[in-house]
Every structure is written in C-alpha cells, then in structure tokens.
Design an enzyme around this catalytic site. Structure first.
Site, short mmCIF file in Angstrom:
data_model
loop_
_atom_site.label_atom_id
_atom_site.label_comp_id
_atom_site.label_asym_id
_atom_site.label_seq_id
_atom_site.Cartn_x
_atom_site.Cartn_y
_atom_site.Cartn_z
N ASP A 166 0.83 -1.20 0.00
CA ASP A 166 0.00 0.00 0.00
C ASP A 166 0.87 1.25 0.00
O ASP A 166 1.42 1.63 1.04
CB ASP A 166 -0.92 -0.02 1.22
CG ASP A 166 -1.91 1.13 1.22
OD1 ASP A 166 -1.97 1.86 0.22
OD2 ASP A 166 -2.62 1.28 2.23
N ASP A 199 -1.57 5.28 -5.94
CA ASP A 199 -1.90 4.49 -4.75
C ASP A 199 -2.09 3.02 -5.11
O ASP A 199 -3.10 2.63 -5.69
CB ASP A 199 -3.17 5.04 -4.10
CG ASP A 199 -3.53 4.34 -2.80
OD1 ASP A 199 -2.76 3.46 -2.37
OD2 ASP A 199 -4.56 4.68 -2.22
#
Length: 507
Positions: free
Chosen positions: A105, A326
């Site tokens: 992440d 992201d």
C-alpha cells in the site's frame, strides 16, 4: 462480497438479451455460458468502489536519509477485482520469525499486522492463505513502544499515534486508524526484528535483518473483519518516519527509493524492491512536495491524441484536489469534473463494430474484436510534458463473454463530488514505477513484469543487479492459489458484470 439481487439480475439479463438481438439474425441462447467465470463470491463494482474509499484516510509524512543495498520482496495477488483485487507481499517478524501476508500500500505509512489476542480479526482467508497473528510476548526480541519514546512523540505529531493525557510515560504508544465506512483498526506499537533478503550481484541474495517499529493490531472492524480477501495486515510504503522505507533508510539498510512492477495477468505477482529499477524508456516527473501522499502534477488527458476539454486548474494540487498514485486502490478514480468528458470521449472513439450499453450509469461495450483494435489509447500528461500511455486494458474491465462477444466496462470511476484523481492498480499494472524520494520524483515505463529488471541502490550508480526471476524465499511454500477462487463451469447471467461501481482497498 454480496450476490446481486434477483430482480436486478432479471432486468439486466433482459436488457442484454435485447441488445444482442438488435442487429443480429441469430437468436440469443436460453442459457448464457460465461467464458470468463465469476468468483462464487462475485462482488459488484459498487462494493469494490466503497471498499477503496473506506481505505482512504488522511496521513502526514516525513522522511529520513541514508544509503544501502537492494531489498527484494516477493509479490503475490492480482489487480483483477473478480479474483483477488489486491497485491500483497510477505514479511518475517520476531524471534522465532513468523511470516505474515500484508497488502502492498503506497497510500499509507505504517506496517501493521494482526496480533494476539485480537477482537474482530478474521481467522481465515478466501485468498487460500494461512493467516497468522503476532504475539510480542513470545518473541525474545520484541519490546513495546511507550508514550515517552521519541518515536512515539514524533508519531503523535503526525497523527499516527495515540497517547491520552492521563497516560503515564510508561503507557503503550497506541494508534487508531479509522476508515471512511466506519471500519478500522487499533492497537499499539512494538519494536522487533524484521527479516528480509538483500540482493547482491550475480543474482545472489543474502539474509538480512533490522529492528523496526510496526503496529500490533488487537482490534479490527468493518471490512477488515471479512474473510473473503483477508490478509495479516497492511504494509504502508509512505514517506512518514515510521514507514518501513524511512526506518530502513535511517538505519543505512536501504536507499531512499523503491520500485514495483505489478503483473496484470489474473495470476498476478510482480516485483517489489527497495532500490531503483533502471530500464530504458523510464520517464520521470516531479513529486509534489510536502504532501501526505504520492502526488503528481497531472496537467491534461488525451484520448487518441485529442486533449479533453478539461480546465487544467482542476488538477492543481491542494487540500481538496490533486492526483495520487496508490497501489492500495484496485481501480482508478477521476476527479468529478473530468469523468464525464473522459467517458464521452471513449464512447465516441470506439470502432464502429463496438456496441454500447449503459447500466446503472456505467458505460459498457460489446465487441468481438480485440480491445487494442477496438478502443482508443489514453494519454495522461504530467509536469514537464511527461506522458503516461494508458492502454485499453488499463481503463477497461472485462466483465464476461457470450460466445465470441466480450463485455467490457469502463473501470475508472467518478470521484463523486471531489476533484481528486487516484491512479490505482488498474492503471499501475504492467508498468515499472519508481518512487525516487531522494530526488522527489516518480518514474514509469511500460514493462512485462514477469521479466527480470536491473536495479541499483541510488541514481547515477552503474552497479546493477537482476531480480524478479528467482524466488527469494527458496520455494513456494505458503503461496496463494488464486485459481482456486474461481469455480469451473459457472453459467450465469451477465448481471454479475453489469452491476458495478467500486474498488478494493483498505486504509
């Protein structure tokens, strides 16, 4: 993962049948045999989008300096939201060491894993992996971080830690991360040994370790409690000083640059290294400084070379605008004001053999030709005139097929009411991405992520190593079997594919 309602299924099936009949002499078969099977826990895209947004939260970051070697992490998972919908790696923590599956992440900072005991934490996973929990009391090298610790003090200033005013200096340094849908995790920070592989020359690896601070989750709620895509935690690759990137850099273990190359095939996988991938064709654009995420200066979007009529000020980075890269987001999100021009341009540029259908506000297409020949190329232009080519596979999702006709839907979603653009795994897959924090820039290039890459520890050095082709853990023990998520012989109506709107992400 929730099955669609029967009433919607019937309505969509009728609409699909009518569309196929229109302009065709052949009749629609009574049963639609899907060539591309849907998981028995098939999820609507609305659910995927909701999950993505549930993982977006505000963070603050800083960074420390350093030098070092290349650290190589295995990559598992897939961008396909109907199979996995996330990428994850494995980390070894504690003494004796235990291995944990954690989601990759780049939109958050902290590495945290499930700890024992834990309230609401899943005990099994639909990803066919064995979930574990960390117990600091059984690790001989573990210690709890207290509120008086300098590392806790720094985390308090950035909102990554919690200490009540009534807490004594010896109280545990805690954290609470709350997500958009009410889901979240809370726990406390510990310091312990992390084991990893450092890549040497001639495709050799060396076992390495370092003492790091990470989160020990003893409570989870909402989507984090669900077993369908459960992992042991989240590996944040952000810039804050408690991120593993910053900690290893401050210890001289790894450089201020990391790279990934996420395979877009259903079986997924890829490359993740703390180091700089160096390949011909890489282009760079500046990172926006002093931002809590990896923000880029997007300036315009073109479809088949024609720039869209979007005011460039819409992409200017601020507290309410900007473009974020992201890896924790499955799909992609366009700023509200940019979405409709984008969809209109795509629909107007498809070949004449493509038939359009709109379902619940989502633009979909039927075609029997390849997507590359039927759909336009999209180009994102960033500061400095740097371009990112987005192929049809990077903005479309294959939803199903009937005989030789395939249903594709636009996978980019409207960021309703917000002017933030998020480039998730749908865009990132099949590309090298380099996060050069030392020079505050980001680079990318189209690439076959099943191939090896050249990696260096810092910009300008000529000493490279190869990685990505060999198993750094010496075997495949514990690897997920993604095909097991897809039962064979499923024949169902296309409603599973047409009712959508979402993203898989936690933060």
């Amino acid at each position: 993962m929730r099955p669609p309602e029967v009433a919607v299924a019937v309505a969509v099936a009728v609409a699909v049948a009518a569309l196929l009949v229109c302009g065709a002499a052949a009749s629609v078969p009574a049963a639609l045999a899907l060539q591309r099977a849907v998981p028995h826990k098939g999820v609507a895209l609305e659910e995927l989008k909701r999950r993505d947004w549930s993982r977006h939260r505000s963070t603050r970051r800083g960074l420390l300096g350093g030098v070092a070697g290349v650290v190589d992490f295995p990559v598992e998972g897939s961008a396909n939201p109907f199979m996995v919908g996330l990428y994850f790696t494995r980390v070894k923590l504690g003494n004796p060491a235990k291995e944990f599956f954690v989601q990759i992440d780049t939109g958050s900072d902290i590495l945290w894993v499930t700890c024992s005991p834990c309230t609401g934490c899943p005990t099994s996973s639909g990803l066919n992996i064995q979930l574990e929990s960390f117990n600091p009391d059984t690790s001989s090298t573990s210690s709890r971080i207290t509120c008086s610790d300098d590392r806790c003090t720094a985390a308090l200033q950035t909102g990554e830690a919690v200490c009540e005013t009534s807490d004594s200096p010896s109280s545990p340094c805690g954290y609470t991360f709350t997500y958009g849908d009410g889901s979240g995790t809370s726990g406390y920070y510990v310091s312990d040994t992390m084991y990893f592989d450092t890549v040497m020359g001639n495709e050799q690896t060396a076992n390495s370790s370092a003492s790091i601070v990470f989160g020990c989750s003893n409570s989870q709620s909402g989507d984090l409690t669900k077993a369908d895509r459960a992992v042991d935690g989240i590996f944040g690759f952000g810039q804050h000083q408690l991120s593993v990137i910053s900690q290893l850099n401050s210890l001289g273990v790894s450089p201020r640059v990391f790279s990934h190359c996420l395979k877009g095939s259903d079986n997924g996988g890829g490359i993740l290294v703390l180091g700089e991938i160096v390949e011909p064709g890489l282009v760079y654009t500046p990172l926006v400084p002093s931002q809590p995420h990896y923000n880029l200066n997007l300036e315009s979007i073109a479809v088949n070379g024609q720039k869209l009529p979007i005011d460039s000020s819409l992409f200017t980075t601020s507290n309410t605008q900007g473009t974020i890269v992201d890896s924790g987001t499955t799909l992609a999100y366009l700023a509200d004001g940019a979405y409709d021009p984008f969809v209109t341009a795509i629909a107007g540029a498809v070949s004449s053999s493509v038939r359009s259908v709109v379902s619940k506000g989502n633009q979909c297409f039927f075609t029997s030709s390849s997507v590359d020949s039927s759909f336009p190329t999209v180009t994102l232009y960033f500061m400095g005139g740097v371009a990112m080519t987005v192929k049809p596979e990077n903005y479309l999702l294959q939803q199903g097929s009937i005989d030789n006709t395939v249903l594709w839907c636009i996978g980019w979603q409207k960021n309703q009411g917000q002017e933030i653009t998020i480039l998730g795994d749908l865009v990132l897959k099949d590309k090298i991405f380099v996060y050069d924090l030392a020079n505050m820039r980001m680079g990318w290039a189209d690439y076959d992520c099943s191939m090896s890459v050249n990696v260096t520890t810092s910009s300008g050095k000529n000493q490279f190593v190869n990685t990505g082709q060999y198993d750094v853990n010496g075997g495949s023990t514990g690897r997920a079997s993604y095909k097991s998520l897809i039962p064979a012989g499923i024949a169902a109506m296309l409603v599973h594919m047409l009712v959508f709107g979402g993203v898989l992400q936690r933060r």
